[in-house]
Design an enzyme around this catalytic site. Structure first.
Site, PDB file in Angstrom:
ATOM      1  N   PRO A 276      39.984  80.415  63.098  1.00  0.00           N
ATOM      2  CA  PRO A 276      40.589  81.444  62.388  1.00  0.00           C
ATOM      3  C   PRO A 276      42.028  81.486  62.611  1.00  0.00           C
ATOM      4  O   PRO A 276      42.492  81.439  63.771  1.00  0.00           O
ATOM      5  CB  PRO A 276      39.887  82.927  62.535  1.00  0.00           C
ATOM      6  CG  PRO A 276      39.576  82.545  63.778  1.00  0.00           C
ATOM      7  CD  PRO A 276      39.255  81.422  64.315  1.00  0.00           C
ATOM      8  N   GLY A 277      43.027  81.636  61.474  1.00  0.00           N
ATOM      9  CA  GLY A 277      44.376  81.692  61.903  1.00  0.00           C
ATOM     10  C   GLY A 277      44.888  82.891  61.145  1.00  0.00           C
ATOM     11  O   GLY A 277      45.212  83.676  61.932  1.00  0.00           O
ATOM     12  N   ARG A 278      44.846  82.831  59.804  1.00  0.00           N
ATOM     13  CA  ARG A 278      45.498  83.917  59.115  1.00  0.00           C
ATOM     14  C   ARG A 278      44.922  85.358  59.335  1.00  0.00           C
ATOM     15  O   ARG A 278      45.586  86.203  59.362  1.00  0.00           O
ATOM     16  CB  ARG A 278      45.102  83.747  57.566  1.00  0.00           C
ATOM     17  CG  ARG A 278      45.733  84.742  56.534  1.00  0.00           C
ATOM     18  CD  ARG A 278      45.373  84.740  55.203  1.00  0.00           C
ATOM     19  NE  ARG A 278      45.067  83.004  54.733  1.00  0.00           N
ATOM     20  CZ  ARG A 278      46.221  82.485  54.049  1.00  0.00           C
ATOM     21  NH1 ARG A 278      47.435  83.168  53.451  1.00  0.00           N
ATOM     22  NH2 ARG A 278      46.119  81.403  53.643  1.00  0.00           N
ATOM     23  N   TYR A 318      53.033  79.663  46.866  1.00  0.00           N
ATOM     24  CA  TYR A 318      51.645  79.942  46.227  1.00  0.00           C
ATOM     25  C   TYR A 318      51.673  80.979  45.415  1.00  0.00           C
ATOM     26  O   TYR A 318      50.320  81.772  45.093  1.00  0.00           O
ATOM     27  CB  TYR A 318      50.819  80.321  47.682  1.00  0.00           C
ATOM     28  CG  TYR A 318      50.827  79.462  48.734  1.00  0.00           C
ATOM     29  CD1 TYR A 318      50.402  77.864  48.715  1.00  0.00           C
ATOM     30  CD2 TYR A 318      51.881  79.942  49.986  1.00  0.00           C
ATOM     31  CE1 TYR A 318      50.722  77.166  49.982  1.00  0.00           C
ATOM     32  CE2 TYR A 318      51.655  79.165  50.894  1.00  0.00           C
ATOM     33  CZ  TYR A 318      51.092  77.669  50.955  1.00  0.00           C
ATOM     34  OH  TYR A 318      51.331  77.092  52.185  1.00  0.00           O
ATOM     35  N   CYS A 346      70.218  80.084  46.516  1.00  0.00           N
ATOM     36  CA  CYS A 346      70.630  79.879  45.172  1.00  0.00           C
ATOM     37  C   CYS A 346      69.476  79.079  44.309  1.00  0.00           C
ATOM     38  O   CYS A 346      69.680  78.154  44.002  1.00  0.00           O
ATOM     39  CB  CYS A 346      71.753  78.777  45.262  1.00  0.00           C
ATOM     40  SG  CYS A 346      73.124  79.636  46.280  1.00  0.00           S
TER      41      CYS A 346
HETATM   42  N1  LLP Z   1      41.327  74.694  60.471  1.00  0.00           N
HETATM   43  C1  LLP Z   1      41.579  73.907  59.773  1.00  0.00           C
HETATM   44  C2  LLP Z   1      41.390  72.712  59.989  1.00  0.00           C
HETATM   45  C3  LLP Z   1      42.899  74.303  58.869  1.00  0.00           C
HETATM   46  O1  LLP Z   1      43.218  73.457  57.971  1.00  0.00           O
HETATM   47  C4  LLP Z   1      43.290  75.496  58.669  1.00  0.00           C
HETATM   48  C5  LLP Z   1      44.356  76.019  57.737  1.00  0.00           C
HETATM   49  C6  LLP Z   1      42.730  76.595  59.602  1.00  0.00           C
HETATM   50  C7  LLP Z   1      41.634  76.157  60.452  1.00  0.00           C
HETATM   51  C8  LLP Z   1      42.982  77.890  59.377  1.00  0.00           C
HETATM   52  O2  LLP Z   1      42.693  78.613  58.258  1.00  0.00           O
HETATM   53  P1  LLP Z   1      42.858  80.251  58.105  1.00  0.00           P
HETATM   54  O3  LLP Z   1      41.992  80.862  59.144  1.00  0.00           O
HETATM   55  O4  LLP Z   1      44.518  80.483  58.477  1.00  0.00           O
HETATM   56  O5  LLP Z   1      42.777  80.568  56.684  1.00  0.00           O
HETATM   57  N2  LLP Z   1      50.192  77.693  54.453  1.00  0.00           N
HETATM   58  C9  LLP Z   1      49.140  78.365  53.543  1.00  0.00           C
HETATM   59  C10 LLP Z   1      47.812  78.265  54.589  1.00  0.00           C
HETATM   60  C11 LLP Z   1      47.444  76.867  54.803  1.00  0.00           C
HETATM   61  C12 LLP Z   1      46.214  76.860  55.616  1.00  0.00           C
HETATM   62  C13 LLP Z   1      45.879  75.426  56.085  1.00  0.00           C
HETATM   63  N3  LLP Z   1      44.960  75.231  56.988  1.00  0.00           N
HETATM   64  C14 LLP Z   1      49.309  79.900  53.351  1.00  0.00           C
HETATM   65  O6  LLP Z   1      50.576  80.244  53.235  1.00  0.00           O
HETATM   66  O7  LLP Z   1      48.489  80.492  52.580  1.00  0.00           O
END
Ligand code: LLP
Length: 421
Positions: A276-278, A318, A346
């Protein structure tokens, strides 16, 4: 839940007034809450309780070393997608055996960096990549642990730019080809195949796509085991969504996600990894910006901020919604009015929100973008020669600048002029 709350009419990050940070570092800036980061990590860790597991934070979401260190000290591993992220995780003190390396195009140099420094596993995305990892491992005299990322052809029902699990996406190998690819991997002496990896997209707001994908992974695990492959680790990716609007978003909770993992995969006895990241960083961070001007346009008022699309690109890229709140809490019952909220860059794309109801604001007032901790600072740029904005970490009543705002000289002096000029 986060730790950005109003107290006596002023927005705080934990026990620190946002206005105090603004006075110390200037605007715009990002601010993160340690308590929120840790709370979110623990929600996942607890959700997988009872299963052998590791939560590998997808550091692409917010990769400042202070954030990595905060999470690593709580027990997190890291999911990295480049040599730079790998080295940054190591610099933050994360041991190699807690770092997984994902990504669709790992270069030979990046593979070498990770194999030299130690790696938990590579999540391999193609056969050519598998061959390169094998060759480098043999050259270095080590064995590279790998999983193969399968593409389960599942619709993640999220924004098209962040959906990754459909067959037309560039990610993973088609699940139908898994037998062939695993059989091939088993013949390569530099590799040890330990598991399966899947990641279907980001900002998922329903569990159903995860359930479809994980059910396919469960079937594949049994089939591959029947072929003699020792599948013992499942990396299930990230992607669980967060509420971006306080009012009405209610994505599934980590505990529900954990229960789904238990239900679909628990019987296999595999070690579970998630990335998890987000959900860990998103609501643990704000971007704080100042109103430069209030401008009356044709039938609309513009709030022109000192933050811009180069600082937070998600709305432009997005069509993402971020709640924007006044740092001074509006008095109860104050009449709101619609503003177009824009930055100074700009191009018209530099618009954060259109006709957003806000309390009346004036030049000099501070506003905070909520849910900006993930994919905020990391996606910023110096477009328009605007310096990257500082990052601040709060811990109780303390705060520290964890990335300084560069000076104009630092930015400008990075250019080098060829001798013929
Ligand atoms: N694992 C892999 C292989 C991924 O490609 C990603 C995110 C994650 C984990 C983490 O996903 P999360 O839990 O954060 O949803 N820049 C975009 C989001 C791009 C996500 C890319 N991959 C935004 O601002 O919405």
């Amino acid at each position: 839940m986060d730790h950005f709350l109003y107290r006596d009419g002023a927005l705080f990050a934990e026990d620190v007034p946002i206005s105090e940070i603004a006075a110390a570092v200037g605007t715009p800036f990002y601010v993160y809450s340690t308590a929120t980061l840790l709370r979110h990590f623990k929600l996942f860790d607890d959700a997988l309780d009872g299963m052998d597991h590791l939560v590998c934070y997808a550091m692409k979401a917010a990769s400042n070393q202070a954030i990595l260190k905060t999470l690593a000290q709580a027990g997190a591993g890291m999911d990295v997608v480049s040599g730079g992220e790998y080295l940054r995780a190591k610099a933050a003190g994360v041991p190699g055996d807690k770092i997984v390396f994902s990504g669709v195009g790992k270069t030979a140099d990046e593979i070498r960096i990770a194999l030299t420094g130690g790696i938990r596993q590579f999540n391999v995305e193609s056969e050519p990549e598998m061959e390169v990892i094998n060759a480098i491992a043999m050259e270095l005299g080590v064995i590279a642990p790998i999983t193969v990322r399968v593409n389960p052809d599942v619709d993640a029902k999220t924004h098209a730019k962040i959906a990754t699990g459909k067959s037309e996406n560039k990610f993973g190998i088609p699940i139908a080809r898994a037998f062939e690819v695993y059989a091939h991997a088993a013949t390569l002496p530099g590799l040890e195949v330990i598991g399966i990896d899947v990641h279907i997209g980001s900002q998922l707001t329903e569990l159903a796509p995860f359930e479809l994908a994980y059910t396919k992974v469960a079937e594949l695990t049994e089939q591959l085991r029947a072929e003699g492959h020792n599948i013992r680790r499942l990396d299930l990716g990230g992607g669980l969504g967060i509420p971006y609007t306080r009012a009405n978003d209610a994505p599934p909770l980590p505990v529900e996600y954990g229960a789904l993992i238990q239900k679909t995969l628990g019987h296999l006895g595999c070690e579970i990894e998630i990335e998890p990241g987000r959900l860990i960083a998103g609501n643990a961070g704000l971007m704080v910006s100042k109103v430069i001007y209030v401008k009356s346009g044709e039938g609309r008022d513009f709030l022109i901020l000192d933050g811009a699309m180069n600082d937070l690109i998600r709305p432009a890229m997005y069509e993402a919604h971020h709640d924007i709140v006044a740092v001074n809490e509006p008095a109860p019952g104050v009449e709101q009015q619609p503003y177009d909220i824009v930055g100074p860059v700009c191009e018209t794309g530099d618009t954060f929100a259109k006709q957003r109801n806000m309390p009346p604001l004036a030049a000099g007032d501070l506003v905070a973008f909520r849910s900006a901790g993930a994919y905020g600072a990391v996606m910023s740029s110096e477009y328009n020669t605007r310096p990257l904005i500082p990052e601040v970490l709060v811990h109780g009543d303390q705060f520290a600048v964890i990335r300084e705002r560069p000076s104009f000289d630092e930015i400008i002096n990075r250019d080098t002029i060829p001798e013929w000029l």
